[in-house]
Scaffold this active site. Structure first.
Site, PDB file in Angstrom:
ATOM      1  N   PRO A 179       0.776  -1.320   0.009  1.00 56.73           N
ATOM      2  CA  PRO A 179       0.027  -0.014   0.054  1.00 56.73           C
ATOM      3  C   PRO A 179       0.848   1.443  -0.048  1.00 56.73           C
ATOM      4  O   PRO A 179       1.775   1.281   0.688  1.00 56.73           O
ATOM      5  CB  PRO A 179      -0.779  -0.174   1.245  1.00 56.73           C
ATOM      6  CG  PRO A 179      -0.123  -1.096   2.081  1.00 56.73           C
ATOM      7  CD  PRO A 179       0.589  -1.912   1.360  1.00 56.73           C
ATOM      8  N   ASN A 180       0.352   2.079  -0.599  1.00 62.80           N
ATOM      9  CA  ASN A 180       0.641   3.522  -0.941  1.00 62.80           C
ATOM     10  C   ASN A 180       2.116   3.705  -1.545  1.00 62.80           C
ATOM     11  O   ASN A 180       2.623   4.743  -2.060  1.00 62.80           O
ATOM     12  CB  ASN A 180       1.118   4.378   0.374  1.00 62.80           C
ATOM     13  CG  ASN A 180      -0.378   4.342   1.184  1.00 62.80           C
ATOM     14  OD1 ASN A 180      -1.121   5.004   0.664  1.00 62.80           O
ATOM     15  ND2 ASN A 180      -0.331   3.909   2.463  1.00 62.80           N
ATOM     16  N   ARG A 202       5.754  12.186  -2.636  1.00 61.03           N
ATOM     17  CA  ARG A 202       5.693  12.817  -1.366  1.00 61.03           C
ATOM     18  C   ARG A 202       6.911  12.328  -0.348  1.00 61.03           C
ATOM     19  O   ARG A 202       7.188  11.147  -0.829  1.00 61.03           O
ATOM     20  CB  ARG A 202       4.226  12.865  -0.963  1.00 61.03           C
ATOM     21  CG  ARG A 202       3.392  13.667  -1.425  1.00 61.03           C
ATOM     22  CD  ARG A 202       1.869  13.320  -0.757  1.00 61.03           C
ATOM     23  NE  ARG A 202       1.191  12.723  -1.486  1.00 61.03           N
ATOM     24  CZ  ARG A 202       0.189  12.017  -0.967  1.00 61.03           C
ATOM     25  NH1 ARG A 202       0.067  11.576   0.097  1.00 61.03           N
ATOM     26  NH2 ARG A 202      -0.666  11.283  -1.993  1.00 61.03           N
ATOM     27  N   TYR A 260      11.474   8.449   1.588  1.00 61.44           N
ATOM     28  CA  TYR A 260      11.514   7.500   0.798  1.00 61.44           C
ATOM     29  C   TYR A 260      12.429   7.851  -0.553  1.00 61.44           C
ATOM     30  O   TYR A 260      12.434   6.750  -1.308  1.00 61.44           O
ATOM     31  CB  TYR A 260       9.969   7.094   0.597  1.00 61.44           C
ATOM     32  CG  TYR A 260       9.195   6.411   1.683  1.00 61.44           C
ATOM     33  CD1 TYR A 260       9.666   5.485   2.335  1.00 61.44           C
ATOM     34  CD2 TYR A 260       8.015   7.161   1.949  1.00 61.44           C
ATOM     35  CE1 TYR A 260       9.052   5.197   3.431  1.00 61.44           C
ATOM     36  CE2 TYR A 260       7.497   6.997   3.106  1.00 61.44           C
ATOM     37  CZ  TYR A 260       7.722   5.744   3.776  1.00 61.44           C
ATOM     38  OH  TYR A 260       7.063   5.476   4.966  1.00 61.44           O
ATOM     39  N   ASN A 317       7.905  -5.783  -0.836  1.00 64.44           N
ATOM     40  CA  ASN A 317       7.767  -4.615   0.071  1.00 64.44           C
ATOM     41  C   ASN A 317       6.487  -4.344   0.675  1.00 64.44           C
ATOM     42  O   ASN A 317       5.670  -4.017  -0.111  1.00 64.44           O
ATOM     43  CB  ASN A 317       8.292  -3.135  -0.500  1.00 64.44           C
ATOM     44  CG  ASN A 317       8.342  -2.195   0.359  1.00 64.44           C
ATOM     45  OD1 ASN A 317       7.837  -2.251   1.327  1.00 64.44           O
ATOM     46  ND2 ASN A 317       8.852  -1.106  -0.010  1.00 64.44           N
ATOM     47  N   ALA A 371       3.020  -0.869   4.991  1.00 62.23           N
ATOM     48  CA  ALA A 371       2.493  -0.709   6.443  1.00 62.23           C
ATOM     49  C   ALA A 371       1.979  -2.332   6.885  1.00 62.23           C
ATOM     50  O   ALA A 371       1.929  -2.283   8.171  1.00 62.23           O
ATOM     51  CB  ALA A 371       1.495   0.187   6.513  1.00 62.23           C
ATOM     52  N   GLU A 374      12.430  -9.922   2.287  1.00 70.79           N
ATOM     53  CA  GLU A 374      11.548  -8.609   2.989  1.00 70.79           C
ATOM     54  C   GLU A 374      12.315  -7.311   2.635  1.00 70.79           C
ATOM     55  O   GLU A 374      13.525  -7.245   3.117  1.00 70.79           O
ATOM     56  CB  GLU A 374      11.252  -8.656   4.454  1.00 70.79           C
ATOM     57  CG  GLU A 374      10.505  -7.665   5.397  1.00 70.79           C
ATOM     58  CD  GLU A 374      10.559  -7.665   6.523  1.00 70.79           C
ATOM     59  OE1 GLU A 374      10.688  -8.519   7.136  1.00 70.79           O
ATOM     60  OE2 GLU A 374      10.056  -6.671   7.169  1.00 70.79           O
ATOM     61  N   HIS A 424      12.404  -3.088   2.574  1.00 69.36           N
ATOM     62  CA  HIS A 424      11.806  -1.656   2.848  1.00 69.36           C
ATOM     63  C   HIS A 424      12.802  -0.691   2.388  1.00 69.36           C
ATOM     64  O   HIS A 424      14.042  -0.742   2.418  1.00 69.36           O
ATOM     65  CB  HIS A 424      11.672  -1.461   4.404  1.00 69.36           C
ATOM     66  CG  HIS A 424      10.797  -2.484   4.945  1.00 69.36           C
ATOM     67  ND1 HIS A 424       9.518  -2.247   4.766  1.00 69.36           N
ATOM     68  CD2 HIS A 424      11.090  -3.711   5.559  1.00 69.36           C
ATOM     69  CE1 HIS A 424       8.932  -3.597   5.329  1.00 69.36           C
ATOM     70  NE2 HIS A 424       9.929  -4.306   5.883  1.00 69.36           N
ATOM     71  N   ARG A 466      12.997   4.159  13.024  1.00 69.54           N
ATOM     72  CA  ARG A 466      11.767   4.716  12.971  1.00 69.54           C
ATOM     73  C   ARG A 466      10.947   4.544  14.135  1.00 69.54           C
ATOM     74  O   ARG A 466      11.335   4.120  14.869  1.00 69.54           O
ATOM     75  CB  ARG A 466      11.013   4.612  11.742  1.00 69.54           C
ATOM     76  CG  ARG A 466      11.962   4.833  10.274  1.00 69.54           C
ATOM     77  CD  ARG A 466      11.203   4.614   9.084  1.00 69.54           C
ATOM     78  NE  ARG A 466      10.338   5.660   8.783  1.00 69.54           N
ATOM     79  CZ  ARG A 466       9.279   5.841   7.965  1.00 69.54           C
ATOM     80  NH1 ARG A 466       9.193   4.787   7.149  1.00 69.54           N
ATOM     81  NH2 ARG A 466       8.331   6.556   8.007  1.00 69.54           N
TER      82      ARG A 466
HETATM   83  O1  CA2 Z   1      10.518   1.863   3.962  1.00 61.85           O
HETATM   84  C1  CA2 Z   1       9.421   1.047   3.301  1.00 61.85           C
HETATM   85  O2  CA2 Z   1       9.684   0.630   2.292  1.00 61.85           O
HETATM   86  C2  CA2 Z   1       8.198   1.102   3.791  1.00 61.85           C
HETATM   87  O3  CA2 Z   1       7.585  -0.330   3.539  1.00 61.85           O
HETATM   88  C3  CA2 Z   1       7.486   1.863   3.378  1.00 61.85           C
HETATM   89  C4  CA2 Z   1       5.968   1.992   3.877  1.00 61.85           C
HETATM   90  C5  CA2 Z   1       5.784   2.037   5.505  1.00 61.85           C
HETATM   91  O4  CA2 Z   1       4.385   2.117   6.141  1.00 61.85           O
HETATM   92  C6  CA2 Z   1       6.649   0.972   6.106  1.00 61.85           C
HETATM   93  O5  CA2 Z   1       6.780   1.249   7.512  1.00 61.85           O
HETATM   94  C7  CA2 Z   1       7.958   1.205   5.472  1.00 61.85           C
HETATM   95  C8  CA2 Z   1       4.919   3.222   3.587  1.00 61.85           C
HETATM   96  C9  CA2 Z   1       5.013   3.471   2.093  1.00 61.85           C
HETATM   97  C10 CA2 Z   1       4.426   4.854   1.575  1.00 61.85           C
HETATM   98  O6  CA2 Z   1       4.913   5.389   0.535  1.00 61.85           O
HETATM   99  C11 CA2 Z   1       4.878   6.643   0.265  1.00 61.85           C
HETATM  100  C12 CA2 Z   1       5.701   7.193  -0.526  1.00 61.85           C
HETATM  101  C13 CA2 Z   1       5.618   8.380  -0.968  1.00 61.85           C
HETATM  102  C14 CA2 Z   1       4.453   9.217  -0.265  1.00 61.85           C
HETATM  103  C15 CA2 Z   1       3.632   8.655   0.708  1.00 61.85           C
HETATM  104  C16 CA2 Z   1       3.856   7.303   0.975  1.00 61.85           C
END
Ligand code: CA2
Length: 148
Positions: free
Chosen positions: A11-12, A19, A24, A75, A78, A99, A101, A108
């Protein structure tokens, strides 16, 4: 026959590069896929690259990987920190899953420091941004060894 790898994003991650670049990085998910395609050529493997915001779709894609892919790079976004269902899906497919990230989840918030999926994955790569994807592809290929 060429070995194939599933690279699955949760997701996301479709918003990558649009953003929170301080967390990221500036790379978009399309850029990540291009990086993976380049690494795939080098490793002589094929990839299926997918993203979904839906837990059940991710689970369906993991189930479908059995018999089709040699391994998975995941990946889970969340869902990493919440999903017993994803953990069960990984255990059930009997394929090596790495896995991944972008960020260092251990540095974090406390809730990101728990991963439900770590214990059923062969290993974890985190904290290297988009470079983690080709690193994970190398690691998975090394783990799998020479094709039979
Ligand atoms: O660090 C990672 O790759 C995560 O899997 C990314 C997830 C986060 O919930 C994990 O804790 C760690 C979030 C991905 C959201 O990606 C976005 C990218 C740009 C703008 C908003 C969200």
């Amino acid at each position: 026959m060429t070995r194939t790898i599933l690279i699955l994003n949760g997701p996301n991650l479709n918003l990558l590069g649009t953003r929170q670049p301080e967390v990221y990085g500036p790379t978009t998910l399309n850029d990540v896929e291009e990086l993976c395609q380049a690494k795939a050529k080098q490793l002589n493997v094929e990839i299926e690259f997918a993203q979904s915001n839906h837990e059940g779709v991710l689970i369906d894609l993991l189930h479908a990987a059995r018999g089709k892919h040699a391994g998975v790079i995941l990946n889970a976004g969340a869902y990493t920190h919440t999903s017993v269902a994803l953990m069960d899906a990984i255990s059930s497919i009997m394929l090596p899953v790495i896995e991944l990230h972008l960020s260092n989840i251990h540095a974090r918030e406390a809730f990101r420091q728990t991963s439900y999926i770590s214990k059923v994955c062969v290993g974890q790569i985190c904290g290297f941004g988009a470079s983690g994807y080709p690193l994970a592809m190398q690691a998975l290929t090394d783990y799998l060894g020479e094709p039979a």
